[in-house]
Design a protein around this motif. Sequence first.
Motif, mmCIF file in Angstrom:
data_model
loop_
_atom_site.group_PDB
_atom_site.id
_atom_site.type_symbol
_atom_site.label_atom_id
_atom_site.label_comp_id
_atom_site.label_asym_id
_atom_site.label_seq_id
_atom_site.Cartn_x
_atom_site.Cartn_y
_atom_site.Cartn_z
ATOM 1 N N ILE A 174 0.847 -1.178 0.000
ATOM 2 C CA ILE A 174 0.000 0.000 0.000
ATOM 3 C C ILE A 174 0.890 1.237 0.000
ATOM 4 O O ILE A 174 1.870 1.288 0.758
ATOM 5 C CB ILE A 174 -0.953 -0.015 1.227
ATOM 6 N N PRO A 175 0.605 2.244 -0.833
ATOM 7 C CA PRO A 175 1.453 3.437 -0.864
ATOM 8 C C PRO A 175 1.452 4.163 0.486
ATOM 9 O O PRO A 175 0.420 4.242 1.159
ATOM 10 C CB PRO A 175 0.796 4.309 -1.942
ATOM 11 N N PHE A 184 -6.277 3.096 4.937
ATOM 12 C CA PHE A 184 -5.472 1.944 5.317
ATOM 13 C C PHE A 184 -5.788 0.670 4.535
ATOM 14 O O PHE A 184 -5.100 -0.334 4.715
ATOM 15 C CB PHE A 184 -5.639 1.680 6.810
ATOM 16 N N ASP A 185 -6.811 0.695 3.709
ATOM 17 C CA ASP A 185 -7.130 -0.501 2.929
ATOM 18 C C ASP A 185 -7.029 -0.245 1.431
ATOM 19 O O ASP A 185 -7.558 -1.001 0.616
ATOM 20 C CB ASP A 185 -8.525 -1.021 3.270
ATOM 21 N N TYR A 243 6.351 2.371 -0.210
ATOM 22 C CA TYR A 243 5.195 1.534 0.091
ATOM 23 C C TYR A 243 5.371 0.834 1.432
ATOM 24 O O TYR A 243 6.499 0.625 1.899
ATOM 25 C CB TYR A 243 5.001 0.459 -0.977
ATOM 26 N N ALA A 244 4.244 0.457 2.007
ATOM 27 C CA ALA A 244 4.250 -0.445 3.159
ATOM 28 C C ALA A 244 3.989 -1.845 2.621
ATOM 29 O O ALA A 244 3.066 -2.054 1.822
ATOM 30 C CB ALA A 244 3.171 -0.047 4.153
ATOM 31 N N ILE A 266 8.284 -0.947 6.109
ATOM 32 C CA ILE A 266 8.220 0.319 5.368
ATOM 33 C C ILE A 266 9.604 0.962 5.333
ATOM 34 O O ILE A 266 10.221 1.154 6.387
ATOM 35 C CB ILE A 266 7.241 1.312 6.026
ATOM 36 N N PRO A 267 10.110 1.311 4.157
ATOM 37 C CA PRO A 267 11.402 2.011 4.096
ATOM 38 C C PRO A 267 11.264 3.409 4.709
ATOM 39 O O PRO A 267 10.241 4.075 4.557
ATOM 40 C CB PRO A 267 11.705 2.089 2.597
#
Length: 276
Positions: A174-175, A184-185, A243-244, A266-267
């Motif tokens: 997810i971005p 969140f979805d 992204y996560a 997540i980075p």
Amino acid sequence: MSRKNYLYSSGEFAKLTGVNKRTLHYYHDIGLFCPEIIGENGYHYYTCFQFAQLELILTLRKIGLSIEEIKEYITRLSDESFSQMMEKKKKLIDESIKQLLSAQSFLEQKAERLKLGMQSEDGNIELCTLPQRKIVLSSLIAGKYDEKDFSIAAEFSLRLKNLFHLYDSFGSRIPVKNIQEKNFDSYTSFFAYCPHTSEIYDEILPAGKYLRAFCIGNWGKLPDIYQKILAYASEHNLKLTGYAYEEGLNEMALNTQDDYITMITIPVSDASEKKI
């Protein structure tokens, strides 16, 4: 019969070659490998020149040829037929080795993931340094996991099978932008890690710092975890990027959905750093 030094009884020949005596008798009965001499007393005798022939048969059996295939080959022995057969079998062996290495990598990855999950705590967030990793991505998804998304998931699973010979597990991404906007979805694709040696990949996750969080329970708990991640990043002056990546850690050791362990990676970078 006067025996020569180059003759061996069935027992002697079996002992010298490491082959069961019954196997020699079976090969004789089906006409695959027969003793050079059968004495008047009915005893079987093999010659020293038959060691290489038996070794060839045993090798052909090891690489997967059936008894009938070996019998057919032996009846038309030639350099050309041997070369053609070896080339064909070499390709099969190379493919088998490739599949076994993929299976080994898959199991090692699963064991590593499961160990990580067993050591995790619900809601725990940590800063870690990870190596470079290659990933493959699915087609774009709407993020709501409707019928179309499940179809894309099935296609992606088949792609992983074709690429890496295994129906490997995969996660969702997810971005960060969507997370910051509290969507969140709003997932955009499925992803899976490639074997380290793979030359096929869609993107490379760079080596560097990552935030890693754990959620134990059903997916309905994930929004709360993301809220904690945002608070943690703000408190520690970290900037979430890209992204996560969500992935399950214990699909193969799952009793109920409440035991499901999701890892979010997540980075991040230091929010105070300025690009030059």
